[in-house]
Scaffold this active site. Structure first.
Site, PDB file in Angstrom:
ATOM      1  N   LYS A 139     -10.952  14.786  39.185  1.00 37.24           N
ATOM      2  CA  LYS A 139     -10.476  14.235  37.911  1.00 37.24           C
ATOM      3  C   LYS A 139     -11.616  14.298  36.897  1.00 37.24           C
ATOM      4  CE  LYS A 139      -7.109  11.135  40.064  1.00 37.24           C
ATOM      5  NZ  LYS A 139      -6.718   9.720  40.286  1.00 37.24           N
ATOM      6  N   THR A 140     -12.090  15.506  36.670  1.00 37.64           N
ATOM      7  CA  THR A 140     -13.232  15.723  35.792  1.00 37.64           C
ATOM      8  C   THR A 140     -12.760  16.228  34.428  1.00 37.64           C
ATOM      9  OG1 THR A 140     -13.434  17.875  36.875  1.00 37.64           O
ATOM     10  CG2 THR A 140     -14.935  16.145  37.599  1.00 37.64           C
TER      11      THR A 140
END
Length: 292
Positions: A139-140
């Site tokens: 979840k970057t």
């Protein structure tokens, strides 16, 4: 001698830095016109209120290298410091220092923030007696993943998969779309071959059983907590002992406040986005020194 973390970076990383300049200065540099070509020295200060971990040195150095400036570091990558700390000195033309200032500071603030949070979570888990793996998630931020994953590594945790090609992860949408856990695993194995690990998200003991039977390498017990998580993990490890090799992963809603109850050694991997999403950035400033 330990190799520099910079040696991990791919050949394309310097082009990403050039892309930051293209975004930040797409036209005229009006402020740079004002200060001109005079050579100056600037001090990088690590500020804030708490102990922090320095991360992102190669990116910071490259920002100024592309501008013909020199950076002298006074701290090592991954070293903790107390504010206010003179972290580095930048030398070059004043307009070039100012041209790179905001790009370099923004990157360093976020990368160091991720490293600081990663180290804190890892240290807390170890303090609770956890012997497994603490990992970040994917979840970057699009376009900034390399820096964020780098910060996790400097902070001492596992960066997990870097992209969709790094490992095969089958989540609920994959399973629902293919019809079953078994069908999804069989299709993934047919194209992924032997070299990629297969991580399958499950929501119940029965689904975990099916994934293990079908040959998953990692079973993600998603959003299970407390006694239920422990019970499922222990029961399945006993059932499949000597028959299948696999790891258990838990993810979802992991925070500092509930880390102790999730950091149980029946679970091999704790993956969390708390180390990079909404993380507190580290405050840095770059101050040009007045000439004598």
């Amino acid at each position: 001698m330990t190799n520099s973390y910079e040696h991990l970076l791919p050949p394309s990383w310097k082009a990403q830095v050039a892309g930051w300049f293209a975004e930040d200065t797409p036209s005229f540099d009006y402020g740079g016109y004002v200060v001109g070509e005079v050579h100056r020295e600037a001090f990088l200060f690590g500020k804030g209120k708490h102990t922090a971990v320095l991360a992102g040195r190669p990116f910071f150095t490259e920002v100024f290298a592309q501008l013909g400036c020199e950076v002298e570091w006074h701290l090592q990558e991954g070293e903790s410091f107390e504010p206010v700390k003179h972290v580095a000195t930048v030398r070059g033309k004043a307009r070039h220092i100012l041209l790179g200032e905001r790009i370099a500071l923004n990157m360093l603030a976020r990368c160091s923030g991720i490293a600081t949070k990663s180290k804190r979570i890892k240290d807390l888990a170890v303090g609770y007696g956890y012997k497994g793996i603490i990992a970040g998630t994917r979840k970057t931020t699009p376009g900034f993943r390399l820096v964020e994953k780098y910060g996790m590594i400097v902070g001492g945790i596992d960066p997990h998969r870097h992209d969709l090609s790094s490992m095969i992860m089958l989540k609920d949408n994959h399973i629902w779309s293919s019809g079953s856990i078994t069908a999804a695993i069989q299709q993934a194995r047919a194209v992924g071959g032997f070299s990629l690990l297969l991580d399958v998200e499950v929501g119940s003991e029965a689904e975990a059983d099916e994934a293990i039977e079908a040959g998953a390498d990692i079973i993600m017990l998603d959003n299970m907590e407390g006694d239920h998580l422990v019970s499922v993990a222990r029961k399945l490890k006993e059932k499949w002992a000597g028959k299948r090799k696999f790891l258990f992963e838990t993810s979802g809603n992991i925070t500092e406040s509930n880390l102790q109850e999730r950091a149980i050694n029946d679970i091999d991997i704790l993956s969390t986005s708390v180390v990079h999403q909404s993380v507190q950035h580290i405050d840095f400033s770059l101050k040009i020194q007045k000439p004598n």
